[in-house]
Design a protein around this motif. Structure first.
Motif, PDB file in Angstrom:
ATOM      1  N   THR A  89      44.454  38.160  40.288  1.00  0.00           N
ATOM      2  CA  THR A  89      43.305  37.709  41.006  1.00  0.00           C
ATOM      3  C   THR A  89      43.109  36.239  41.884  1.00  0.00           C
ATOM      4  N   LEU A  90      43.922  35.995  41.745  1.00  0.00           N
ATOM      5  CA  LEU A  90      44.431  34.569  42.464  1.00  0.00           C
ATOM      6  C   LEU A  90      44.113  35.006  43.844  1.00  0.00           C
ATOM      7  N   ILE A  91      44.878  36.493  44.099  1.00  0.00           N
ATOM      8  CA  ILE A  91      45.580  37.093  45.566  1.00  0.00           C
ATOM      9  C   ILE A  91      43.990  37.752  45.590  1.00  0.00           C
ATOM     10  N   ASP A  92      43.928  38.802  45.184  1.00  0.00           N
ATOM     11  CA  ASP A  92      42.856  39.339  45.135  1.00  0.00           C
ATOM     12  C   ASP A  92      41.332  38.084  46.150  1.00  0.00           C
ATOM     13  N   ARG A  93      40.736  37.567  45.027  1.00  0.00           N
ATOM     14  CA  ARG A  93      39.761  36.346  45.703  1.00  0.00           C
ATOM     15  C   ARG A  93      40.860  35.345  46.752  1.00  0.00           C
ATOM     16  N   ALA A  94      42.123  35.246  47.536  1.00  0.00           N
ATOM     17  CA  ALA A  94      41.957  35.033  48.665  1.00  0.00           C
ATOM     18  C   ALA A  94      41.873  36.104  49.327  1.00  0.00           C
ATOM     19  N   LEU A  95      42.614  37.188  49.594  1.00  0.00           N
ATOM     20  CA  LEU A  95      41.937  38.967  50.306  1.00  0.00           C
ATOM     21  C   LEU A  95      40.096  38.398  50.527  1.00  0.00           C
ATOM     22  N   ASP A  96      39.793  39.046  49.653  1.00  0.00           N
ATOM     23  CA  ASP A  96      38.658  39.007  49.298  1.00  0.00           C
ATOM     24  C   ASP A  96      37.510  37.690  50.521  1.00  0.00           C
ATOM     25  N   LEU A  97      38.378  36.894  50.486  1.00  0.00           N
ATOM     26  CA  LEU A  97      37.810  35.573  51.648  1.00  0.00           C
ATOM     27  C   LEU A  97      38.453  35.713  52.938  1.00  0.00           C
ATOM     28  N   LEU A 145      47.521  26.808  42.081  1.00  0.00           N
ATOM     29  CA  LEU A 145      47.642  27.627  40.699  1.00  0.00           C
ATOM     30  C   LEU A 145      48.262  28.298  40.189  1.00  0.00           C
ATOM     31  N   ALA A 146      49.051  29.059  41.785  1.00  0.00           N
ATOM     32  CA  ALA A 146      50.385  30.635  41.624  1.00  0.00           C
ATOM     33  C   ALA A 146      50.899  29.755  41.292  1.00  0.00           C
ATOM     34  N   GLU A 147      51.369  28.733  41.038  1.00  0.00           N
ATOM     35  CA  GLU A 147      52.810  27.534  41.060  1.00  0.00           C
ATOM     36  C   GLU A 147      54.289  28.179  41.963  1.00  0.00           C
ATOM     37  N   VAL A 148      53.079  27.997  42.765  1.00  0.00           N
ATOM     38  CA  VAL A 148      54.363  28.242  44.284  1.00  0.00           C
ATOM     39  C   VAL A 148      54.639  26.721  44.551  1.00  0.00           C
ATOM     40  N   THR A 171      41.868  45.725  66.500  1.00  0.00           N
ATOM     41  CA  THR A 171      42.336  46.940  67.416  1.00  0.00           C
ATOM     42  C   THR A 171      42.008  48.030  66.951  1.00  0.00           C
ATOM     43  N   ARG A 172      42.304  48.646  65.176  1.00  0.00           N
ATOM     44  CA  ARG A 172      42.497  49.387  64.364  1.00  0.00           C
ATOM     45  C   ARG A 172      41.031  49.851  64.628  1.00  0.00           C
ATOM     46  N   PRO A 173      40.333  50.823  64.048  1.00  0.00           N
ATOM     47  CA  PRO A 173      39.242  51.686  63.310  1.00  0.00           C
ATOM     48  C   PRO A 173      38.438  50.510  62.261  1.00  0.00           C
ATOM     49  N   GLU A 174      37.625  50.934  62.185  1.00  0.00           N
ATOM     50  CA  GLU A 174      36.218  50.322  61.325  1.00  0.00           C
ATOM     51  C   GLU A 174      37.175  49.999  59.962  1.00  0.00           C
ATOM     52  N   GLY A 175      36.883  51.315  59.949  1.00  0.00           N
ATOM     53  CA  GLY A 175      37.349  51.853  58.937  1.00  0.00           C
ATOM     54  C   GLY A 175      38.607  51.751  58.397  1.00  0.00           C
ATOM     55  N   GLU A 176      39.720  51.806  59.054  1.00  0.00           N
ATOM     56  CA  GLU A 176      40.856  50.801  58.229  1.00  0.00           C
ATOM     57  C   GLU A 176      41.350  49.974  58.499  1.00  0.00           C
ATOM     58  N   ARG A 177      40.478  48.837  59.058  1.00  0.00           N
ATOM     59  CA  ARG A 177      40.585  47.407  59.138  1.00  0.00           C
ATOM     60  C   ARG A 177      40.696  46.856  57.901  1.00  0.00           C
ATOM     61  N   GLU A 178      39.743  46.949  56.946  1.00  0.00           N
ATOM     62  CA  GLU A 178      39.865  46.069  55.701  1.00  0.00           C
ATOM     63  C   GLU A 178      40.822  46.480  55.003  1.00  0.00           C
ATOM     64  N   PRO A 179      41.287  47.944  54.745  1.00  0.00           N
ATOM     65  CA  PRO A 179      42.461  47.980  53.918  1.00  0.00           C
ATOM     66  C   PRO A 179      43.431  47.811  54.127  1.00  0.00           C
ATOM     67  N   PHE A 180      44.007  47.666  55.516  1.00  0.00           N
ATOM     68  CA  PHE A 180      45.535  47.099  56.509  1.00  0.00           C
ATOM     69  C   PHE A 180      45.375  45.241  56.118  1.00  0.00           C
ATOM     70  N   VAL A 181      44.093  44.503  55.938  1.00  0.00           N
ATOM     71  CA  VAL A 181      44.041  43.313  55.707  1.00  0.00           C
ATOM     72  C   VAL A 181      44.375  43.331  54.480  1.00  0.00           C
ATOM     73  N   ARG A 182      44.091  43.801  53.841  1.00  0.00           N
ATOM     74  CA  ARG A 182      44.300  43.195  51.864  1.00  0.00           C
ATOM     75  C   ARG A 182      45.742  43.952  52.082  1.00  0.00           C
ATOM     76  N   GLY A 183      45.895  44.698  51.930  1.00  0.00           N
ATOM     77  CA  GLY A 183      47.738  45.237  51.400  1.00  0.00           C
ATOM     78  C   GLY A 183      49.150  44.725  52.237  1.00  0.00           C
ATOM     79  N   VAL A 184      48.667  44.100  53.447  1.00  0.00           N
ATOM     80  CA  VAL A 184      49.641  43.252  54.634  1.00  0.00           C
ATOM     81  C   VAL A 184      49.412  42.276  54.303  1.00  0.00           C
ATOM     82  N   GLY A 185      47.872  41.358  53.942  1.00  0.00           N
ATOM     83  CA  GLY A 185      48.168  40.413  53.407  1.00  0.00           C
ATOM     84  C   GLY A 185      48.214  40.324  51.835  1.00  0.00           C
ATOM     85  N   ARG A 186      48.516  41.446  51.128  1.00  0.00           N
ATOM     86  CA  ARG A 186      48.504  41.052  49.525  1.00  0.00           C
ATOM     87  C   ARG A 186      50.142  40.708  50.199  1.00  0.00           C
TER      88      ARG A 186
END
Length: 195
Positions: A89-97, A145-148, A171-186
């Motif tokens: 959940t913490l990771i999801d919140r950071a990725l949402d931001l 909170l994640a005890e890092v 630099t990616r097509p618009e439809g690929e941007r968010e999945p890229f950020v979420r995948g690499v960010g995670r």
């Protein structure tokens, strides 16, 4: 990064700063002139300089505007956080931001341009400092909170890496941007979590 819900600005100043954001996103810092902002805003020539006399005043006002929008989005994430949330959940919140900043690509591109300008202009660096500090604080909070271990260095690494990921995403097509950020960010954030 909502660059709209910031401090109380007059409608004219709001229009000028929104237009300056688009000018910088389209043409970089070299394109930022009073005349270009007037043209983008559809205002009579000389309007922007009536509010912001010098180029430095224009750049500083734009920096504060972008920084305030960044702080607004970070504060919203901070309000949503709750103690006891699991790492996922913490990771999801950071990725949402981070993903939310993609929804305003012009603001993110202007921020990137202003970041480069800040390396040469102390006034711009000072105007960006509150946003940088607030982002650092919220990422530290998530990692705590994640005890890092070594939260300070880990937060700086996550932020630097995610800024690069966001820039690469544009630099990616618009439809690929968010999945890229979420995948690499995670992947980046998980690398710092305790095993």
């Amino acid at each position: 990064m909502s660059a709209t819900a910031t401090t109380e600005l007059s409608p004219r100043m709001q229009l000028i700063l929104e237009s300056a954001t688009r000018v910088v996103a389209a043409g970089g810092m070299r394109g930022l002139t009073h005349r270009a902002v007037d043209a983008e805003a559809g205002l009579p020539q000389g309007s922007t300089s009536g509010y912001l006399r010098t180029r430095m005043a224009l750049v500083t006002a734009l920096t504060e505007y972008i920084a305030a929008g960044l702080i607004d989005s970070v504060e919203e994430l901070s309000r949503q956080q709750q103690a006891g949330e699991d790492d996922a959940t913490l990771i999801d919140r950071a990725l949402d931001l981070f993903a939310s900043w993609l929804r305003e690509p012009e603001a993110w591109m202007a921020k990137a341009e202003l970041t480069q300008e800040a390396s040469r202009q102390p006034e711009i660096a000072a105007a960006m400092a509150p946003a940088r500090d607030r982002v650092d604080g919220i990422v530290r909070q998530i990692l705590t909170l994640a005890e890092v271990r070594d939260v300070e260095t880990s937060a700086q690494a996550v932020i630097a890496a995610m800024e690069g990921v966001l820039t690469a995403a544009l630099t990616r097509p618009e439809g690929e941007r968010e999945p890229f950020v979420r995948g690499v960010g995670r992947r980046i954030i998980e690398a710092f979590l305790p095993v």
